[in-house]
Design a protein around this motif. Structure first.
Motif, PDB file in Angstrom:
ATOM      1  N   PRO A 156       0.841  -1.211   0.099  1.00  9.85           N
ATOM      2  CA  PRO A 156      -0.027   0.068   0.029  1.00  9.85           C
ATOM      3  C   PRO A 156       0.790   1.327   0.085  1.00  9.85           C
ATOM      4  O   PRO A 156       1.958   1.259   0.725  1.00  9.85           O
ATOM      5  N   VAL A 157       0.480   2.259  -0.698  1.00  6.89           N
ATOM      6  CA  VAL A 157       1.069   3.522  -0.714  1.00  6.89           C
ATOM      7  C   VAL A 157       0.769   4.399   0.480  1.00  6.89           C
ATOM      8  O   VAL A 157      -0.621   4.674   0.635  1.00  6.89           O
ATOM      9  N   THR A 158       1.433   4.855   1.413  1.00  6.84           N
ATOM     10  CA  THR A 158       1.237   5.652   2.496  1.00  6.84           C
ATOM     11  C   THR A 158       1.266   7.185   2.255  1.00  6.84           C
ATOM     12  O   THR A 158       2.237   7.395   1.507  1.00  6.84           O
ATOM     13  N   GLY A 159       0.353   7.920   2.862  1.00  3.93           N
ATOM     14  CA  GLY A 159       0.500   9.273   2.625  1.00  3.93           C
ATOM     15  C   GLY A 159      -0.157   9.852   1.833  1.00  3.93           C
ATOM     16  O   GLY A 159      -0.115  11.259   1.860  1.00  3.93           O
ATOM     17  N   PHE A 160      -0.941   9.143   0.818  1.00  6.35           N
ATOM     18  CA  PHE A 160      -1.984   9.800  -0.168  1.00  6.35           C
ATOM     19  C   PHE A 160      -2.982  10.231   0.561  1.00  6.35           C
ATOM     20  O   PHE A 160      -3.664   9.737   1.393  1.00  6.35           O
ATOM     21  N   PRO A 161      -3.370  11.732   0.160  1.00  7.29           N
ATOM     22  CA  PRO A 161      -4.294  12.422   0.985  1.00  7.29           C
ATOM     23  C   PRO A 161      -5.874  11.780   1.090  1.00  7.29           C
ATOM     24  O   PRO A 161      -6.000  11.249  -0.101  1.00  7.29           O
ATOM     25  N   THR A 162      -6.150  11.507   2.164  1.00  2.00           N
ATOM     26  CA  THR A 162      -7.573  11.134   2.168  1.00  2.00           C
ATOM     27  C   THR A 162      -8.642  11.909   1.624  1.00  2.00           C
ATOM     28  O   THR A 162      -8.821  12.925   1.649  1.00  2.00           O
ATOM     29  N   GLY A 163      -9.518  11.217   0.629  1.00  3.70           N
ATOM     30  CA  GLY A 163     -10.454  11.886  -0.111  1.00  3.70           C
ATOM     31  C   GLY A 163     -10.019  12.276  -1.308  1.00  3.70           C
ATOM     32  O   GLY A 163     -10.915  13.109  -2.150  1.00  3.70           O
ATOM     33  N   ALA A 164      -8.778  12.343  -1.758  1.00  2.00           N
ATOM     34  CA  ALA A 164      -8.352  12.961  -2.918  1.00  2.00           C
ATOM     35  C   ALA A 164      -8.719  11.991  -4.148  1.00  2.00           C
ATOM     36  O   ALA A 164      -8.817  10.622  -3.869  1.00  2.00           O
ATOM     37  N   ARG A 165      -9.111  12.613  -5.296  1.00  7.64           N
ATOM     38  CA  ARG A 165      -9.443  11.867  -6.337  1.00  7.64           C
ATOM     39  C   ARG A 165      -8.280  11.917  -7.588  1.00  7.64           C
ATOM     40  O   ARG A 165      -8.401  13.140  -8.003  1.00  7.64           O
ATOM     41  N   PRO A 166      -7.763  11.034  -7.629  1.00  5.01           N
ATOM     42  CA  PRO A 166      -6.645  10.900  -8.920  1.00  5.01           C
ATOM     43  C   PRO A 166      -7.259  11.119 -10.148  1.00  5.01           C
ATOM     44  O   PRO A 166      -8.320  10.460 -10.690  1.00  5.01           O
ATOM     45  N   VAL A 167      -6.747  12.053 -11.286  1.00  2.55           N
ATOM     46  CA  VAL A 167      -7.351  12.506 -12.451  1.00  2.55           C
ATOM     47  C   VAL A 167      -6.347  11.878 -13.421  1.00  2.55           C
ATOM     48  O   VAL A 167      -6.658  12.015 -14.702  1.00  2.55           O
ATOM     49  N   LEU A 168      -5.029  11.931 -13.275  1.00  2.00           N
ATOM     50  CA  LEU A 168      -4.147  11.733 -14.304  1.00  2.00           C
ATOM     51  C   LEU A 168      -2.820  10.908 -13.714  1.00  2.00           C
ATOM     52  O   LEU A 168      -2.383  11.445 -12.395  1.00  2.00           O
ATOM     53  N   TYR A 169      -2.414   9.851 -14.311  1.00  2.00           N
ATOM     54  CA  TYR A 169      -1.035   9.259 -13.849  1.00  2.00           C
ATOM     55  C   TYR A 169      -0.101   9.141 -15.085  1.00  2.00           C
ATOM     56  O   TYR A 169      -0.299   9.128 -16.195  1.00  2.00           O
ATOM     57  N   ARG A 170       1.077   9.761 -14.529  1.00  2.00           N
ATOM     58  CA  ARG A 170       2.136  10.029 -15.717  1.00  2.00           C
ATOM     59  C   ARG A 170       3.453   9.436 -15.227  1.00  2.00           C
ATOM     60  O   ARG A 170       4.029   9.740 -14.133  1.00  2.00           O
TER      61      ARG A 170
END
Length: 239
Positions: A156-170
């Motif tokens: 698991p990736v730790t630290g990703f903001p809770t509630g954030a919605r990814p829109v682009l992966y680069r």
């Protein structure tokens, strides 16, 4: 009346597409029937978009428009002596292909292969080198990699903001980091997902993997590395 018209014809060169009439000198009478005094050619160019499906240490692929993919080899590429998921640096020459619930990985210059199985409840998002990024139903991100090319390890990736919605992966520029653009509270930000970088010891085919390789704790990998998150400072709102 004839001399000005000859000069105009010499200047435009005689290409035929669209006719236009140039005015004569004021002191001369207009001809009874209008004749083309010059021609203009209108040329329409169609832009072709070139797509680059893959680029690595040993070459790259490109596809102009809707044509087939062309592969170009780098003549001076030297294959690594030991390529595999336990050495992320060799991921610069890995081709990832999504096939259902599996990601097929192939190191192009050595032929080494690996298969990452996407766990139930997770969805593929991107791949960089030997690492595969997924997201589960809660919005949490995971980094998947294999041990000995077959056993999938979920970190698991730790630290990703809770509630954030990814829109682009680069991807690109690194085989251990992947940029993610996300929206949180109406603001768009970007951060880096970092894969574990510690090198693991390979196990022989006759010996089962150590117990620590079969499961992971949150935020850690069996190799002792961590999959973390580095946020980029959000831009200041306009005054």
């Amino acid at each position: 009346m004839i001399r000005p018209r000859r000069l105009v014809r010499a200047a435009v060169g005689g290409a035929v597409a669209l006719s236009c009439t140039l005015p004569t000198a004021p002191a001369q009478a207009a001809p009874g029937v209008d004749e083309p005094a010059g021609t203009v050619r209108l040329v329409t160019e169609k832009r072709v978009t070139v797509d680059y499906p893959w680029a690595g240490a040993s070459g790259f692929q490109y596809r102009p428009g809707t044509t087939s993919v062309t592969t170009v080899d780098c003549a001076d590429a030297v294959p690594p002596a030991d390529a595999g998921p336990d050495d992320l640096a060799t991921g610069t020459d890995v081709m990832n292909t999504l096939d259902g619930r599996k990601v097929l990985q192939k190191h192009r210059s050595t032929g080494v292969t690996a298969t990452v199985t996407i766990p139930t409840g997770q969805a593929y998002r991107a791949a960089a080198g030997w690492s595969v990024l997924t997201m589960d139903g809660t919005g949490a991100l995971h980094v998947l990699r294999t041990v000995d090319g077959a056993l999938t390890v979920d970190t698991p990736v730790t630290g990703f903001p809770t509630g954030a919605r990814p829109v682009l992966y680069r991807t690109g520029g690194s085989v251990t980091r992947l940029a993610i653009v996300y929206v949180l509270d109406g603001r768009t930000s970007v951060g880096l997902s970092t894969s574990p970088t510690a090198r693991s010891a390979r196990t022989s085919p006759q010996t089962p993997p150590p117990r620590s390789s079969r499961s992971t704790t949150a935020g850690s990998s069996p190799t002792g590395g961590r999959s973390g998150w580095t946020p980029h400072p959000a831009p200041s709102p306009p005054p």
